[in-house]
Design a protein around this motif. Structure first.
Motif, PDB file in Angstrom:
ATOM      1  N   UNK A  61       0.866  -1.181   0.000  1.00  0.00           N
ATOM      2  CA  UNK A  61       0.000   0.000   0.000  1.00  0.00           C
ATOM      3  C   UNK A  61       0.903   1.232   0.000  1.00  0.00           C
ATOM      4  N   UNK A  62       0.363   2.354  -0.430  1.00  0.00           N
ATOM      5  CA  UNK A  62       1.187   3.561  -0.568  1.00  0.00           C
ATOM      6  C   UNK A  62       1.842   3.968   0.750  1.00  0.00           C
ATOM      7  N   UNK A  63       1.199   3.683   1.880  1.00  0.00           N
ATOM      8  CA  UNK A  63       1.784   4.036   3.187  1.00  0.00           C
ATOM      9  C   UNK A  63       3.049   3.243   3.496  1.00  0.00           C
ATOM     10  N   UNK A  64       3.192   2.071   2.883  1.00  0.00           N
ATOM     11  CA  UNK A  64       4.288   1.169   3.235  1.00  0.00           C
ATOM     12  C   UNK A  64       5.313   0.985   2.133  1.00  0.00           C
ATOM     13  N   UNK A  65       5.161   1.641   1.004  1.00  0.00           N
ATOM     14  CA  UNK A  65       6.118   1.498  -0.097  1.00  0.00           C
ATOM     15  C   UNK A  65       7.448   2.174   0.248  1.00  0.00           C
ATOM     16  N   UNK A  66       8.541   1.637  -0.282  1.00  0.00           N
ATOM     17  CA  UNK A  66       9.819   2.324  -0.093  1.00  0.00           C
ATOM     18  C   UNK A  66       9.786   3.702  -0.745  1.00  0.00           C
ATOM     19  N   UNK A  67      10.392   4.666  -0.068  1.00  0.00           N
ATOM     20  CA  UNK A  67      10.454   6.029  -0.593  1.00  0.00           C
ATOM     21  C   UNK A  67      11.889   6.512  -0.660  1.00  0.00           C
ATOM     22  N   UNK A  68      12.121   7.613  -1.351  1.00  0.00           N
ATOM     23  CA  UNK A  68      13.496   8.120  -1.475  1.00  0.00           C
ATOM     24  C   UNK A  68      14.043   8.588  -0.127  1.00  0.00           C
ATOM     25  N   UNK A  69      15.312   8.254   0.129  1.00  0.00           N
ATOM     26  CA  UNK A  69      15.960   8.699   1.362  1.00  0.00           C
ATOM     27  C   UNK A  69      16.509  10.104   1.115  1.00  0.00           C
ATOM     28  N   UNK A  70      15.652  11.093   1.305  1.00  0.00           N
ATOM     29  CA  UNK A  70      16.013  12.495   1.125  1.00  0.00           C
ATOM     30  C   UNK A  70      15.099  13.310   2.029  1.00  0.00           C
ATOM     31  N   UNK A  71      15.682  13.982   2.992  1.00  0.00           N
ATOM     32  CA  UNK A  71      14.902  14.685   4.006  1.00  0.00           C
ATOM     33  C   UNK A  71      15.425  16.103   4.221  1.00  0.00           C
ATOM     34  N   UNK A  79      10.627  26.555  10.540  1.00  0.00           N
ATOM     35  CA  UNK A  79      11.620  27.255   9.719  1.00  0.00           C
ATOM     36  C   UNK A  79      11.691  26.654   8.318  1.00  0.00           C
ATOM     37  N   UNK A  80      12.194  27.465   7.400  1.00  0.00           N
ATOM     38  CA  UNK A  80      12.446  27.008   6.041  1.00  0.00           C
ATOM     39  C   UNK A  80      13.627  26.041   6.078  1.00  0.00           C
ATOM     40  N   UNK A  81      13.656  25.010   5.255  1.00  0.00           N
ATOM     41  CA  UNK A  81      14.767  24.051   5.306  1.00  0.00           C
ATOM     42  C   UNK A  81      16.125  24.717   5.068  1.00  0.00           C
ATOM     43  N   UNK A  82      17.103  24.321   5.898  1.00  0.00           N
ATOM     44  CA  UNK A  82      18.477  24.811   5.744  1.00  0.00           C
ATOM     45  C   UNK A  82      19.271  23.946   4.766  1.00  0.00           C
ATOM     46  N   UNK A  83      18.780  22.755   4.498  1.00  0.00           N
ATOM     47  CA  UNK A  83      19.468  21.839   3.593  1.00  0.00           C
ATOM     48  C   UNK A  83      18.756  20.511   3.580  1.00  0.00           C
ATOM     49  N   UNK A  84      19.421  19.511   3.037  1.00  0.00           N
ATOM     50  CA  UNK A  84      18.842  18.175   2.985  1.00  0.00           C
ATOM     51  C   UNK A  84      19.873  17.133   3.394  1.00  0.00           C
ATOM     52  N   UNK A  85      19.362  16.008   3.837  1.00  0.00           N
ATOM     53  CA  UNK A  85      20.179  14.834   4.103  1.00  0.00           C
ATOM     54  C   UNK A  85      19.657  13.762   3.161  1.00  0.00           C
ATOM     55  N   UNK A  86      20.555  13.184   2.360  1.00  0.00           N
ATOM     56  CA  UNK A  86      20.133  12.127   1.452  1.00  0.00           C
ATOM     57  C   UNK A  86      21.278  11.149   1.237  1.00  0.00           C
ATOM     58  N   UNK A  87      20.915   9.942   0.833  1.00  0.00           N
ATOM     59  CA  UNK A  87      21.893   8.926   0.444  1.00  0.00           C
ATOM     60  C   UNK A  87      21.581   8.598  -1.002  1.00  0.00           C
ATOM     61  N   UNK A 125      10.487  14.719  14.540  1.00  0.00           N
ATOM     62  CA  UNK A 125      10.203  13.305  14.268  1.00  0.00           C
ATOM     63  C   UNK A 125      11.480  12.484  14.074  1.00  0.00           C
ATOM     64  N   UNK A 126      11.403  11.218  14.451  1.00  0.00           N
ATOM     65  CA  UNK A 126      12.523  10.300  14.298  1.00  0.00           C
ATOM     66  C   UNK A 126      12.029   9.096  13.511  1.00  0.00           C
ATOM     67  N   UNK A 127      12.870   8.603  12.621  1.00  0.00           N
ATOM     68  CA  UNK A 127      12.458   7.504  11.746  1.00  0.00           C
ATOM     69  C   UNK A 127      13.496   6.396  11.766  1.00  0.00           C
ATOM     70  N   UNK A 128      13.017   5.166  11.617  1.00  0.00           N
ATOM     71  CA  UNK A 128      13.890   4.011  11.420  1.00  0.00           C
ATOM     72  C   UNK A 128      13.782   3.645   9.937  1.00  0.00           C
ATOM     73  N   UNK A 129      14.921   3.360   9.307  1.00  0.00           N
ATOM     74  CA  UNK A 129      14.946   3.065   7.878  1.00  0.00           C
ATOM     75  C   UNK A 129      15.517   1.684   7.632  1.00  0.00           C
ATOM     76  N   UNK A 130      15.051   1.068   6.553  1.00  0.00           N
ATOM     77  CA  UNK A 130      15.585  -0.230   6.113  1.00  0.00           C
ATOM     78  C   UNK A 130      15.814  -0.136   4.621  1.00  0.00           C
ATOM     79  N   UNK A 131      16.987  -0.596   4.196  1.00  0.00           N
ATOM     80  CA  UNK A 131      17.363  -0.564   2.785  1.00  0.00           C
ATOM     81  C   UNK A 131      17.657  -1.970   2.302  1.00  0.00           C
TER      82      UNK A 131
END
Length: 133
Positions: A61-71, A79-87, A125-131
């Motif tokens: 389902x769309x809630x559980x699909x893998x998404x891009x690692x870019x935050x 505040x407006x974003x100061x930058x991004x973190x991505x792999x 917010x804090x997230x756990x990721x799996x690749x």
């Protein structure tokens, strides 16, 4: 006679790894040929990645699909974003796709030391990721 048996044993032991490598290479080539014939083209890593993304759309389902690692990174929530973190992947230079789960269990800030007198504190917010490679 004993020396001949010893030399024969050494020759067999020396040839075994080489013969094993040849057998595995033959099996890999045969399997690749069969897969290419079944699919109709040679499979590449990019083609398999496209298939995996397509399969993910069918299975999850769309809630559980893998998404891009870019935050986005912000100093505070409003505040407006100061930058991004991505792999990014080395081949496509795009963010890798990860499964993410919201792991925010408390509202207290998270603090850790980066030196003897320097601490970093962050909130939000804090997230756990799996690749899956």
């Amino acid at each position: 006679p004993e020396e001949a048996e010893l030399l024969f044993g050494v020759a067999v032991a020396e040839a075994a790894p080489r013969d094993y490598d040849k057998a595995v290479a033959y099996l890999e080539a045969m399997l690749r040929q069969q897969v290419d014939a079944a699919v109709g083209k040679e499979l590449t890593a990019e083609a398999f990645e496209e298939y995996a993304a397509y399969h993910d759309r069918l299975v999850f389902r769309s809630d559980f699909r893998p998404g891009p690692f870019s935050y986005a990174v912000r100093r505070d929530r409003d505040a407006f974003p100061d930058g991004t973190v991505s792999i990014a992947s080395a081949a496509k230079k795009e963010p890798i796709r990860t499964f993410a789960r919201d792991a925010t269990e408390t509202t207290s800030p998270f603090t850790f030391a980066i030196g003897a007198a320097t601490f970093v504190t962050f909130d939000g917010p804090r997230y756990a990721h799996a690749y899956v490679a």
